[in-house]
Design an enzyme around this catalytic site. Structure first.
Site, PDB file in Angstrom:
ATOM      1  N   ARG A 225     -57.056 -16.824  -9.480  1.00 22.04           N
ATOM      2  CA  ARG A 225     -57.957 -17.814  -8.884  1.00 22.04           C
ATOM      3  C   ARG A 225     -59.381 -17.297  -9.005  1.00 22.04           C
ATOM      4  NH1 ARG A 225     -54.720 -21.150  -9.466  1.00 22.04           N
ATOM      5  NH2 ARG A 225     -53.755 -22.543  -7.949  1.00 22.04           N
ATOM      6  N   HIS A 273     -58.331 -23.599 -17.072  1.00 22.06           N
ATOM      7  CA  HIS A 273     -57.182 -23.570 -16.148  1.00 22.06           C
ATOM      8  C   HIS A 273     -55.903 -24.049 -16.848  1.00 22.06           C
ATOM      9  CE1 HIS A 273     -56.079 -23.624 -11.622  1.00 22.06           C
ATOM     10  NE2 HIS A 273     -55.002 -23.388 -12.344  1.00 22.06           N
TER      11      HIS A 273
HETATM   12  P1  NDP Z   1     -46.487 -14.859  -5.568  1.00 26.19           P
HETATM   13  O1  NDP Z   1     -46.715 -15.334  -4.166  1.00 26.19           O
HETATM   14  O2  NDP Z   1     -45.092 -14.807  -6.077  1.00 26.19           O
HETATM   15  O3  NDP Z   1     -47.108 -13.388  -5.737  1.00 26.19           O
HETATM   16  C1  NDP Z   1     -48.312 -13.021  -5.175  1.00 26.19           C
HETATM   17  C2  NDP Z   1     -48.467 -11.519  -5.315  1.00 26.19           C
HETATM   18  O4  NDP Z   1     -49.752 -11.153  -4.781  1.00 26.19           O
HETATM   19  C3  NDP Z   1     -47.416 -10.749  -4.510  1.00 26.19           C
HETATM   20  O5  NDP Z   1     -47.010  -9.593  -5.201  1.00 26.19           O
HETATM   21  C4  NDP Z   1     -48.181 -10.362  -3.246  1.00 26.19           C
HETATM   22  O6  NDP Z   1     -47.715  -9.189  -2.613  1.00 26.19           O
HETATM   23  C5  NDP Z   1     -49.556 -10.123  -3.815  1.00 26.19           C
HETATM   24  N1  NDP Z   1     -50.562 -10.206  -2.758  1.00 26.19           N
HETATM   25  C6  NDP Z   1     -50.868 -11.248  -1.950  1.00 26.19           C
HETATM   26  N2  NDP Z   1     -51.822 -10.913  -1.071  1.00 26.19           N
HETATM   27  C7  NDP Z   1     -52.124  -9.627  -1.332  1.00 26.19           C
HETATM   28  C8  NDP Z   1     -53.028  -8.704  -0.750  1.00 26.19           C
HETATM   29  N3  NDP Z   1     -53.809  -9.039   0.280  1.00 26.19           N
HETATM   30  N4  NDP Z   1     -53.086  -7.448  -1.262  1.00 26.19           N
HETATM   31  C9  NDP Z   1     -52.290  -7.086  -2.294  1.00 26.19           C
HETATM   32  N5  NDP Z   1     -51.394  -7.925  -2.892  1.00 26.19           N
HETATM   33  C10 NDP Z   1     -51.323  -9.169  -2.403  1.00 26.19           C
HETATM   34  O7  NDP Z   1     -47.401 -15.770  -6.499  1.00 26.19           O
HETATM   35  P2  NDP Z   1     -47.191 -16.124  -8.051  1.00 26.19           P
HETATM   36  O8  NDP Z   1     -46.955 -14.861  -8.784  1.00 26.19           O
HETATM   37  O9  NDP Z   1     -46.213 -17.215  -8.204  1.00 26.19           O
HETATM   38  O10 NDP Z   1     -48.626 -16.736  -8.401  1.00 26.19           O
HETATM   39  C11 NDP Z   1     -49.812 -15.964  -8.260  1.00 26.19           C
HETATM   40  C12 NDP Z   1     -51.024 -16.856  -8.404  1.00 26.19           C
HETATM   41  O11 NDP Z   1     -51.188 -17.261  -9.752  1.00 26.19           O
HETATM   42  C13 NDP Z   1     -50.958 -18.189  -7.655  1.00 26.19           C
HETATM   43  O12 NDP Z   1     -51.237 -18.040  -6.287  1.00 26.19           O
HETATM   44  C14 NDP Z   1     -52.028 -18.986  -8.355  1.00 26.19           C
HETATM   45  O13 NDP Z   1     -53.271 -18.759  -7.737  1.00 26.19           O
HETATM   46  C15 NDP Z   1     -52.046 -18.398  -9.766  1.00 26.19           C
HETATM   47  N6  NDP Z   1     -51.572 -19.349 -10.782  1.00 26.19           N
HETATM   48  C16 NDP Z   1     -52.420 -19.718 -11.790  1.00 26.19           C
HETATM   49  C17 NDP Z   1     -52.012 -20.581 -12.791  1.00 26.19           C
HETATM   50  C18 NDP Z   1     -52.926 -20.923 -13.922  1.00 26.19           C
HETATM   51  O14 NDP Z   1     -52.584 -21.769 -14.757  1.00 26.19           O
HETATM   52  N7  NDP Z   1     -54.074 -20.294 -14.045  1.00 26.19           N
HETATM   53  C19 NDP Z   1     -50.659 -21.149 -12.790  1.00 26.19           C
HETATM   54  C20 NDP Z   1     -49.841 -20.699 -11.696  1.00 26.19           C
HETATM   55  C21 NDP Z   1     -50.287 -19.835 -10.734  1.00 26.19           C
HETATM   56  P3  NDP Z   1     -46.236  -9.123  -1.983  1.00 26.19           P
HETATM   57  O15 NDP Z   1     -45.308  -9.076  -3.178  1.00 26.19           O
HETATM   58  O16 NDP Z   1     -46.236  -7.862  -1.209  1.00 26.19           O
HETATM   59  O17 NDP Z   1     -46.057 -10.367  -1.161  1.00 26.19           O
END
Ligand code: NDP
Length: 310
Positions: A225, A273
């Site tokens: 993002r 995007h």
């Molecule tokens: P998930 O919720 O599966 O994974 C998020 C990861 O981020 C987890 O490992 C989580 O840790 C980690 N995380 C969250 N908060 C923190 C923090 N404060 N400090 C450290 N690590 C943190 O999400 P997805 O993998 O499915 O998707 C990730 C992002 O990708 C989406 O939120 C979206 O913004 C983006 N996206 C972009 C697209 C595009 O076309 N550009 C398409 C689809 C998604 P933990 O494992 O410990 O919970």
């Protein structure tokens, strides 16, 4: 009993979704009435895109869940009118699409394909890239998408490290968490991939200080993002050579305004995007499975933790 499913998403091809979702619901054994036009009080499930004009969930008194077609749900997690479970999209198509896009852009920077494209001028100038094992890649966010990308990159031979909120164990990936873990991960980031969700805790995770921890001449790839990056700090780092190149797919304002410095910067690639799209065929199966679960009284898949914001 027939369930009423409201399709609250204006941006996509309804005809395609109508076909794939009806088929998936039939395959899941759920008799359903799928429509874009239902009275709120009769809706059982809301299939939702956070860009939808539907922002007030108060009248949907019977609805059992909001099922997002997007993985990123930052625009709806804080909605005070949403009092029912919210599930986000995790599916094969989204994960595979992101893995291909991230792998492609990592290989582009690793092999310096830009150099080759710039030098189609008759000069025979051999320039041999190092092997993957000499290029360290770091992935911030080890969730559905980040862990798949990290594993694919490790499979290509890159030394991969990753960072998440909670501790993780992923084969072939050095996993870190917590504040100290962020510094250790960034120190190893010859190429950095951002796949965190946007939450209050992740905003500006890449800022002047954290950029300073990265190796000189590193590359940044952001399909997560736009809010994950302090844009001014990244532009400064690009201008002084700390960061050699950046591939950016997501921005604080989308579409990225034509006058934004990223468009004109010679070392920035802007993509609109498109890193990974939700694909109706595979996403419909996940939605149908969650509706089947709701009807069977089983827990929903991929529930959002509203407190954490993802
Ligand atoms: P998930 O919720 O599966 O994974 C998020 C990861 O981020 C987890 O490992 C989580 O840790 C980690 N995380 C969250 N908060 C923190 C923090 N404060 N400090 C450290 N690590 C943190 O999400 P997805 O993998 O499915 O998707 C990730 C992002 O990708 C989406 O939120 C979206 O913004 C983006 N996206 C972009 C697209 C595009 O076309 N550009 C398409 C689809 C998604 P933990 O494992 O410990 O919970």
């Amino acid at each position: 009993m027939t369930v009423n499913v409201l399709f609250a998403h204006n941006d996509v091809n309804w005809d395609v979704y109508k076909g794939t979702l009806e088929k998936a619901l039939t395959d899941a054994g759920v008799p359903a009435n799928l429509s874009r036009d239902l009275t709120p009080e009769e809706v059982d499930y809301i299939v939702y895109a956070p860009s939808s004009p539907l922002q007030d969930f108060t009248p949907y008194t019977r609805a059992k869940a909001v099922l997002s077609l997007w993985a990123g749900v930052e625009t709806v997690t804080g909605n005070a009118t949403l009092n029912m479970p919210l599930a986000r999209m995790v599916d094969f198509g989204l994960t595979q699409g992101m893995t291909e896009w991230v792998t492609g852009h990592v290989l582009r920077h690793h092999l310096d394909i830009d150099y080759t494209l710039r030098h189609q001028d008759g000069d025979w100038l051999p320039r041999v890239p190092p092997l993957a094992r000499s290029r360290r890649v770091s992935v911030l966010g080890l969730g559905a998408l980040g862990s798949a990308c990290a594993q694919a990159l490790a499979g290509l031979g890159f030394p991969v490290s990753g960072w998440s909120r909670s501790p993780k164990q992923i084969d072939g990936v050095s996993c870190y968490s917590g504040d100290a873990g962020l510094k250790a991960t960034l120190e190893q980031a010859d190429i950095l991939v951002l796949l965190l969700p946007f939450t209050p805790a992740t905003e500006n995770v890449l800022n002047a200080e954290s950029l300073s921890w990265m190796p000189q001449g590193a590359c940044v790839i952001n399909p997560g993002r736009g809010q994950l990056i302090d844009d001014d700090a990244l532009l400064d780092a690009l201008d002084d050579g700390k960061i050699a190149r950046a591939t950016l797919d997501v921005f604080r304002v989308e579409p990225l305004p034509a006058e934004h410095a990223y468009w004109a910067h010679p070392n920035v690639t802007v993509t609109p995007h498109i890193a990974s799209e939700t694909r109706p065929e595979t996403a419909s199966e996940v939605i149908a499975e969650n509706i089947r679960r709701g009807e069977a009284g089983e827990p929903f898949l991929h529930l959002v933790d509203r407190g954490l914001g993802y």
